[in-house]
Design an enzyme around this catalytic site. Structure first.
Site, short mmCIF file in Angstrom:
data_model
loop_
_atom_site.label_atom_id
_atom_site.label_comp_id
_atom_site.label_asym_id
_atom_site.label_seq_id
_atom_site.Cartn_x
_atom_site.Cartn_y
_atom_site.Cartn_z
N SER A 148 0.82 -1.21 0.00
CA SER A 148 0.00 0.00 0.00
C SER A 148 0.85 1.25 0.00
CB SER A 148 -0.87 0.04 1.26
OG SER A 148 -1.65 -1.11 1.34
N HIS A 176 -1.36 -3.03 -7.25
CA HIS A 176 -1.99 -2.67 -5.98
C HIS A 176 -3.51 -2.79 -6.11
CE1 HIS A 176 -2.95 0.71 -2.90
NE2 HIS A 176 -2.95 -0.47 -2.32
N ASN A 226 -3.72 5.81 -1.95
CA ASN A 226 -3.56 6.04 -0.51
C ASN A 226 -3.08 7.44 -0.17
OD1 ASN A 226 -4.56 3.66 0.57
ND2 ASN A 226 -2.73 2.57 -0.11
P1 NAD Z 1 -3.61 -9.60 6.26
O1 NAD Z 1 -3.02 -9.34 7.57
O2 NAD Z 1 -5.08 -9.83 6.14
O3 NAD Z 1 -2.90 -10.88 5.56
C1 NAD Z 1 -1.51 -11.07 5.49
C2 NAD Z 1 -1.22 -12.57 5.43
O4 NAD Z 1 0.18 -12.75 5.20
C3 NAD Z 1 -1.57 -13.33 6.71
O5 NAD Z 1 -2.44 -14.41 6.42
C4 NAD Z 1 -0.22 -13.84 7.22
O6 NAD Z 1 -0.30 -15.12 7.84
C5 NAD Z 1 0.59 -13.92 5.93
N1 NAD Z 1 2.03 -13.87 6.13
C6 NAD Z 1 2.74 -13.18 7.07
N2 NAD Z 1 4.07 -13.41 6.89
C7 NAD Z 1 4.18 -14.24 5.81
C8 NAD Z 1 5.29 -14.82 5.13
N3 NAD Z 1 6.55 -14.58 5.49
N4 NAD Z 1 5.04 -15.64 4.07
C9 NAD Z 1 3.76 -15.90 3.68
N5 NAD Z 1 2.68 -15.37 4.29
C10 NAD Z 1 2.89 -14.55 5.34
O7 NAD Z 1 -3.14 -8.37 5.33
P2 NAD Z 1 -3.92 -7.74 4.07
O8 NAD Z 1 -4.91 -6.75 4.53
O9 NAD Z 1 -4.32 -8.85 3.16
O10 NAD Z 1 -2.73 -6.88 3.42
C11 NAD Z 1 -1.70 -7.49 2.67
C12 NAD Z 1 -0.99 -6.45 1.87
O11 NAD Z 1 -1.93 -5.78 0.99
C13 NAD Z 1 -0.33 -5.34 2.68
O12 NAD Z 1 0.85 -4.93 2.05
C14 NAD Z 1 -1.36 -4.22 2.64
O13 NAD Z 1 -0.77 -2.96 2.83
C15 NAD Z 1 -1.87 -4.39 1.22
N6 NAD Z 1 -3.21 -3.83 0.97
C16 NAD Z 1 -4.18 -3.95 1.90
C17 NAD Z 1 -5.44 -3.43 1.63
C18 NAD Z 1 -6.55 -3.55 2.64
O14 NAD Z 1 -7.57 -2.87 2.48
N7 NAD Z 1 -6.40 -4.41 3.64
C19 NAD Z 1 -5.71 -2.82 0.40
C20 NAD Z 1 -4.70 -2.75 -0.56
C21 NAD Z 1 -3.43 -3.25 -0.25
#
Ligand code: NAD
Length: 318
Positions: A148, A176, A226
């Site tokens: 993000s 993204h 963002n």
């Molecule tokens: P989340 O916390 O829901 O999921 C992250 C997952 O990654 C978890 O299931 C965790 O177990 C796993 N994980 C952690 N370390 C790991 C590793 N070393 N290898 C493999 N898996 C691993 O997070 P999210 O909300 O899905 O966000 C993920 C990414 O997407 C972030 O960079 C976030 O900034 C970005 N993002 C989020 C949103 C949102 O609205 N949540 C929107 C756009 C982008």
């Protein structure tokens, strides 16, 4: 702020990087297998849409087996809803489900043509993962991040210790996706200084094959989405903590006044309070501009573990 001069410099740098890129990357037609790292709310959504709309097999890697189980259960729920609404048949649902192949180790990514990383927004974690991906994935594979806010140039640089060797860094890009991935059409394509034109073309084509509408933006703190969205959410939290308005009034005026599906505080809960804080910190630290100071309440909520919908408590209870 990206002035026209900086924009021209970035464009020139990208062209320059293209000249250096030596390793041809996969084209969208050649994306026969996708890898997704992280089976959380974004990774699971990306994997499911890729299987459903682009029809590619997906290797879904998460180090946490519980997260994989939870993610696949959610995929089953979404597919069952599609079947019950007659959007797809049971046979199609079974076929889509069979395309999702979970694994708890990154070694499973040895045959992917395109990989999308969606692990938590922690710079060192992403850098380690991209350093490993450069070793594990085939030399043509596109290495995409769903970050993000973290610099794509910096993520690309983590693939090598030799900055003159762009064979892996030229294949790094950001796709993204917006949350929730199965619903939102927009995807931001962000290029690092090292990203090659083939990588950009393939990423755009593959996102379109997933049914998404790509927008391109420069590698600048917060990118486009963002940079605009997070100060809005942060300001809503400052309004709450300084007593300008209560939770329901803040959300109601923005929901009913700007015709969006939810107000900023509910949206923060859906995005994840920790993700919001991580993005505000990047905006604040990378620009040095006090207008991006994360609100005190936002920090306290993360300290309390009130991360929004995913933890059961945020500005609302779930
Ligand atoms: P989340 O916390 O829901 O999921 C992250 C997952 O990654 C978890 O299931 C965790 O177990 C796993 N994980 C952690 N370390 C790991 C590793 N070393 N290898 C493999 N898996 C691993 O997070 P999210 O909300 O899905 O966000 C993920 C990414 O997407 C972030 O960079 C976030 O900034 C970005 N993002 C989020 C949103 C949102 O609205 N949540 C929107 C756009 C982008």
């Amino acid at each position: 702020m990206i002035t026209p001069t900086i924009q021209r410099q970035l464009t020139r740098s990208i062209r320059h990087a293209r000249c250096f890129s030596s390793t041809p990357s996969a084209s969208a037609q050649q994306v026969k297998r996708l890898g997704v790292i992280g089976a959380g709310q974004m990774g699971l959504g990306i994997a499911l849409v890729a299987a459903k709309t682009a029809g590619v097999p997906v290797t879904l890697v998460d180090t946490n087996q519980t997260a994989i189980d939870k993610g696949l259960k959610f995929a089953d729920k979404l597919l069952a809803k599609d079947v019950s609404k007659e959007r797809i048949t049971q046979d199609q649902s079974d076929k889509i489900r069979s395309l999702l192949n979970p694994s708890t180790t990154m070694d499973a990514l040895v045959e992917v043509d395109f990989v999308i990383e969606a692990v938590p927004e922690i710079p060192s974690l992403k850098f380690d993962i991209f350093s490993s991906l450069a070793q594990i994935c085939p030399p043509h594979a596109i290495l995409a991040t769903n970050t993000s806010s973290i610099s794509i140039t910096r993520i690309a640089a983590s693939t090598t210790k030799d900055p003159t060797n762009t064979s892996a860094s030229s294949r790094v890009i950001s796709t993204h996706f917006m949350n929730p991935v199965p619903i939102q059409k927009g995807v931001e394509i962000i290029t690092g200084l090292q990203t090659s034109q083939e990588t950009i073309d393939t990423a755009i084509e593959f996102c379109k094959a997933m049914g998404k509408i790509p927008s391109q933006s420069a590698d600048s703190p917060g990118f486009l989405a963002n940079r605009i969205l997070m100060p809005y959410i942060n300001e809503a939290i400052i309004c709450l903590e300084t007593g300008v308005g209560g939770r329901d009034d803040i959300d109601a005026i923005m929901k009913n006044g700007t015709n969006v599906p939810m107000g900023p505080l509910q949206l923060a809960d859906f995005i994840g309070i920790d993700t919001c804080l991580a993005i505000m910190k990047v905006l604040y630290e990378e620009t040095g501009d006090s207008k991006y100071r994360p609100s005190v309440l936002l920090r306290k909520m993360v300290d309390a573990g009130w991360l929004g919908k995913k933890s059961g408590k945020g500005f609302y209870d779930y």
